[in-house]
Design a protein around this motif. Structure first.
Motif, short mmCIF file in Angstrom:
data_model
loop_
_atom_site.label_atom_id
_atom_site.label_comp_id
_atom_site.label_asym_id
_atom_site.label_seq_id
_atom_site.Cartn_x
_atom_site.Cartn_y
_atom_site.Cartn_z
N GLU A 292 0.81 -1.22 0.00
CA GLU A 292 0.00 0.00 0.00
C GLU A 292 0.84 1.27 0.00
O GLU A 292 0.35 2.34 -0.37
N ASN A 293 2.10 1.17 0.37
CA ASN A 293 2.97 2.36 0.36
C ASN A 293 3.52 2.65 -1.03
O ASN A 293 3.81 3.79 -1.35
N THR A 294 3.67 1.60 -1.85
CA THR A 294 4.19 1.78 -3.20
C THR A 294 3.38 0.93 -4.17
O THR A 294 3.84 -0.15 -4.58
N PRO A 295 2.17 1.35 -4.54
CA PRO A 295 1.36 0.55 -5.46
C PRO A 295 2.01 0.47 -6.83
O PRO A 295 2.68 1.40 -7.27
N LEU A 296 1.83 -0.67 -7.50
CA LEU A 296 2.41 -0.86 -8.82
C LEU A 296 1.52 -0.23 -9.88
O LEU A 296 0.33 -0.06 -9.70
N SER A 297 2.14 0.11 -11.00
CA SER A 297 1.44 0.80 -12.08
C SER A 297 0.47 -0.13 -12.81
O SER A 297 0.85 -1.22 -13.24
N ASP A 298 -0.77 0.33 -12.98
CA ASP A 298 -1.75 -0.41 -13.77
C ASP A 298 -1.24 -0.62 -15.20
O ASP A 298 -1.27 -1.71 -15.74
N ASP A 299 -0.80 0.48 -15.80
CA ASP A 299 -0.43 0.45 -17.20
C ASP A 299 0.80 -0.41 -17.46
O ASP A 299 0.87 -1.10 -18.47
N GLU A 300 1.76 -0.38 -16.56
CA GLU A 300 2.96 -1.20 -16.75
C GLU A 300 2.60 -2.69 -16.72
O GLU A 300 3.13 -3.47 -17.51
N PHE A 301 1.72 -3.07 -15.81
CA PHE A 301 1.30 -4.47 -15.75
C PHE A 301 0.53 -4.86 -17.00
O PHE A 301 0.79 -5.92 -17.60
N LEU A 302 -0.41 -4.02 -17.42
CA LEU A 302 -1.23 -4.36 -18.58
C LEU A 302 -0.38 -4.45 -19.84
O LEU A 302 -0.56 -5.35 -20.67
N ARG A 303 0.59 -3.56 -19.96
CA ARG A 303 1.48 -3.59 -21.13
C ARG A 303 2.36 -4.84 -21.10
O ARG A 303 2.58 -5.49 -22.12
N ALA A 304 2.88 -5.18 -19.92
CA ALA A 304 3.72 -6.37 -19.80
C ALA A 304 2.93 -7.63 -20.15
O ALA A 304 3.45 -8.52 -20.84
N HIS A 305 1.70 -7.69 -19.69
CA HIS A 305 0.88 -8.86 -20.01
C HIS A 305 0.57 -8.92 -21.49
O HIS A 305 0.54 -10.01 -22.09
N TRP A 306 0.32 -7.78 -22.09
CA TRP A 306 0.09 -7.73 -23.55
C TRP A 306 1.30 -8.28 -24.30
O TRP A 306 1.16 -9.03 -25.27
N ILE A 307 2.50 -7.94 -23.82
CA ILE A 307 3.73 -8.42 -24.46
C ILE A 307 3.81 -9.94 -24.42
O ILE A 307 4.13 -10.58 -25.42
N MET A 308 3.50 -10.52 -23.27
CA MET A 308 3.64 -11.97 -23.13
C MET A 308 2.46 -12.75 -23.70
O MET A 308 2.58 -13.93 -24.00
N TYR A 309 1.32 -12.07 -23.89
CA TYR A 309 0.11 -12.78 -24.31
C TYR A 309 -0.21 -12.57 -25.79
O TYR A 309 -0.66 -13.50 -26.47
N PHE A 310 0.03 -11.35 -26.29
CA PHE A 310 -0.35 -11.05 -27.67
C PHE A 310 0.85 -10.76 -28.56
O PHE A 310 1.36 -11.62 -29.24
N SER A 311 1.28 -9.51 -28.57
CA SER A 311 2.31 -9.09 -29.51
C SER A 311 3.01 -7.85 -28.99
O SER A 311 2.64 -7.31 -27.95
N TYR A 312 4.01 -7.40 -29.76
CA TYR A 312 4.78 -6.24 -29.30
C TYR A 312 5.11 -5.34 -30.48
O TYR A 312 5.54 -5.82 -31.53
N ASP A 318 1.68 3.73 -26.56
CA ASP A 318 0.31 3.33 -26.25
C ASP A 318 -0.22 2.30 -27.23
O ASP A 318 -1.43 2.06 -27.29
N ASP A 319 0.67 1.67 -28.00
CA ASP A 319 0.22 0.66 -28.96
C ASP A 319 -0.57 -0.46 -28.29
O ASP A 319 -1.53 -0.98 -28.85
N TYR A 320 -0.15 -0.82 -27.10
CA TYR A 320 -0.75 -1.98 -26.46
C TYR A 320 -2.23 -1.77 -26.17
O TYR A 320 -3.06 -2.67 -26.38
N ILE A 321 -2.61 -0.59 -25.67
CA ILE A 321 -4.02 -0.39 -25.33
C ILE A 321 -4.85 -0.22 -26.60
O ILE A 321 -6.01 -0.65 -26.66
#
Length: 677
Positions: A292-312, A318-321
């Motif tokens: 709770e003191n250092t929440p992780l970035s929503d966008d960084e996680f979503l982009r990383a998952h896009w990389i491993m799941y779809f394409s790059y 903002d290509d991923y979104i």
């Protein structure tokens, strides 16, 4: 319906719920401060336009899904609504109003009074609570129904009831980034109300309440159907807080579940898919807000998952979104053509395009009533994607906080921590994939992979100083291959070592050239950006020998004005007689060169004032070396500090780097020589 209404009018016989596609409470200090200052600066005879409040009345079927504690109030004539836009403002209003009520009730003169005998202006607290906060089901009052809240599967629902409204609770509440914001708002308003009361007394608080409930005006917009709800939600922004891509995607996926023909997705499966989406986002938000003191970035996680799941693609950040919103589009349900576009070639920027996703024939059931046309977005594709997000979130968190992972060895935790210290960069998606059980990597394979990553980063980014995107396309593509079990982690490790081996000779040349320039400017190794990393890793290697950690990475990297955490043992410009005598055979320029060598650098367990660096060697030992870091203790065992000691220590560090940079079995003496030269 579009009209201006005060909060007093808005809360007439209505039950408000924040639906599952909405994010949690996102307002922080700046938004709260604006809201409060708008209120206290509002003239008593003026209205304040607060913004748009979009809401949708729930159908009978939708109302049945509400909590059982809500139903008695609906039977009493209350109408249930979903808040589509404006929930941040409305949540803030309810928290502030609740704090006003609690503050008044806590005053010494009111402590023994029941709520019906405590007045705020012309209303008593019992009536105020019943209108804006909650109602108790008569006659016993055992059931409490809150007039404003979250749907049940949201972790903020229980938190709002028990931590913000104060309902007694004996269990454990899950805390997230959003619940932290709720608690911050509560505490913020408590402090402001207390200070305001000291200046204006009860009359001031009564006037505050009157302005809040009667002068804050909303533009009310009632939305007719689900299609309008989801389309409207994507185009709306809350004051000062744009929706994140993760929030937009959740809304989009839930929206899509409402569009399928019943022959493809019946009502039961629609509810199940929607529940799957909600559970996945609940897990994602929990993991991202777990610290709770250092929440992780929503966008960084979503982009990383896009990389491993779809394409790059490296064309735009903002290509991923854009890809995801095209992939999960209503056009993919209504239209019989593929929405994915072929990327435009760009000769100046490398672009990685993965193979087109194709439907697995085994996924289509024999009794399907409708043939799935090419490009059609099947419900299973949504389910698979959501399941993958749900699975990955936990391991993404562990790449930042490996010490909290109970399924990996201590050595693996050490190596992931080392990657974070050196700068993990674009390898984080691959490291997250390595931890996922379905990948099937062993502890030994993971450790060898982490070692290869660290060596590659050290050679190519810390020595050769290549651009941070060097080879990123290759290893982003490999992240997807490993995740899909098309490539082994051992193959990635081998590829990393192969690249590092090939780049090492030129990396050494670049590093030597750059370092020579640093010595010309008298900075030497002190200005090397990875000096602290190198010294800390040597220090950490001594921990296993002495079984105690005496230097924390956070302390070494902390920046405090006029304080240093890495010391020149021989000062850059020595003035004490001890140093002048020890190095009397060297010129001033030669002393600066000796001072700037790697063997003269020492990590300190406690920062010191930069002026103390000129102390004699004996003074330095007495003030901290004897009981400092393991490196300090090593140096403290020397009776004196002279050029030979600097040479020996530099030579030792050079031999250490030989194993990091050079191929196994090759002669690294040239590298070692440079570090002590």
């Amino acid at each position: 319906m579009n009209e201006l209404q005060s909060l007093s009018q808005i809360f007439q016989n209505k039950l408000f719920r924040i639906p599952d596609y909405q994010r949690g409470y996102a307002w922080q200090d700046s938004q709260l401060r604006d809201f409060w200052e708008d209120l206290i600066n509002l003239q008593s005879d003026r209205n304040h336009y607060t913004g748009l409040l979009s809401m949708k009345v729930l159908s009978k079927d939708e109302a049945k899904k509400l909590d059982t504690d809500d139903k008695w109030l609906l039977d009493s004539g209350f109408r249930p609504y979903h808040i589509v836009d404006g929930q941040q403002r409305l949540t803030t209003f309810v928290i502030l109003l609740n704090e006003i009520v609690e503050f008044i009730a806590s005053l010494p003169e009111n402590e023994s009074k029941p709520d019906e005998n405590i007045y705020l202006g012309y209303e008593n607290l019992k009536d105020i609570k019943a209108k804006y906060i909650c109602r108790k089901r008569p006659p016993e009052g055992f059931i409490i129904t809150y007039l404003f809240g979250y749907e049940n599967d949201n972790p903020s629902a229980e938190y709002l009831k028990h931590k913000i409204f104060g309902e007694k609770f004996g269990g454990t509440l899950k805390e997230t980034y959003y619940t932290k914001n709720l608690l911050y708002a509560k505490r913020f308003f408590n402090k402001e109300i207390t200070a305001f009361y000291e200046k204006g007394g009860m009359d001031g608080i009564a006037e505050l309440y009157r302005k809040l409930t009667l002068r804050f005006m909303f533009n009310i917009h009632e939305i007719e159907d689900d299609y309008d709800v989801f389309v409207a939600f994507e185009t709306m922004n809350n004051r000062g807080k744009r929706l994140t891509n993760l929030e937009l995607l959740k809304n989009r996926l839930i929206y899509l579940t409402t569009l399928y023909d019943r022959s493809i997705l019946d009502e039961i499966n629609e509810a199940a898919l929607r529940e799957k989406i909600n559970k996945a986002w609940k897990e994602v938000y929990y993991q991202l807000g777990r610290n709770e003191n250092t929440p992780l970035s929503d966008d960084e996680f979503l982009r990383a998952h896009w990389i491993m799941y779809f394409s790059y693609s490296r064309k735009k950040g903002d290509d991923y979104i854009k890809f995801l919103l095209r992939k999960f589009s209503h056009k993919s349900i209504f239209m019989n053509f593929a929405e994915n576009e072929t990327p435009v070639e760009d000769d100046t920027i490398p672009v990685v395009v993965d193979d087109e996703d194709t439907d697995d024939p085994s996924d289509v059931q024999e009794n399907e009533a409708v043939e799935m046309a090419p490009g059609f977005l099947a419900p299973k594709e949504i389910a698979d994607y959501v399941n993958s997000l749900n699975e990955t979130a936990e391991y993404w968190y562990y790449t930042y906080y490996p010490e909290e992972c109970n399924t990996i060895s201590k050595e693996e935790k050490v190596w992931i921590g080392r990657l974070n210290r050196i700068g993990i960069g674009y390898f984080r998606p691959l490291v997250a994939v390595s931890l996922i059980p379905s990948v099937g990597a062993t502890a030994e394979e993971r450790i060898n992979f982490y070692k290869a990553v660290e060596r590659f980063i050290f050679i190519d980014f810390r020595m050769a100083m290549y651009q941070s995107s060097y080879q990123s396309s290759e290893f982003y593509r490999n992240a997807r291959k490993v995740y899909n079990n098309e490539m082994k982690l051992t193959e990635v490790a081998a590829l990393l070592n192969e690249n590092a081996d090939a780049d090492a000779p030129s990396a050494i040349q670049v590093f030597v050239t750059k370092m020579n320039k640093r010595f010309i400017s008298n900075d030497g190794f002190y200005s090397w950006r990875d000096l602290k990393y190198f010294l800390y890793e040597y220090e950490y290697s001594l921990v296993s020998q002495y079984k105690i950690e005496k230097l924390q990475w956070a302390d070494l990297t902390k920046v405090v004005k006029d304080q240093v955490t890495v010391e020149h043992i021989l000062p850059q410009t020595p003035t004490k007689a001890y140093w002048k005598n020890q190095f009397r055979q060297f010129t001033a320029e030669e002393i600066k060169t000796l001072s700037a060598t790697l063997g003269n650098m020492l990590p300190l367990s406690q920062s010191i004032n930069s002026r103390l660096q000129n102390d004699s060697f004996e003074e330095k030992k007495n003030r901290g070396y004897y009981n400092g870091s393991h490196s300090e203790i090593e140096v403290s065992k020397e009776s004196d500090w002279d050029a030979n000691k600097i040479y020996e220590r530099s030579s030792f560090y050079g031999r250490t780097l030989e194993f990091q940079v050079c191929k196994p079995g090759t002669d690294g003496r040239a590298t070692a020589y440079f570090f002590c030269e």
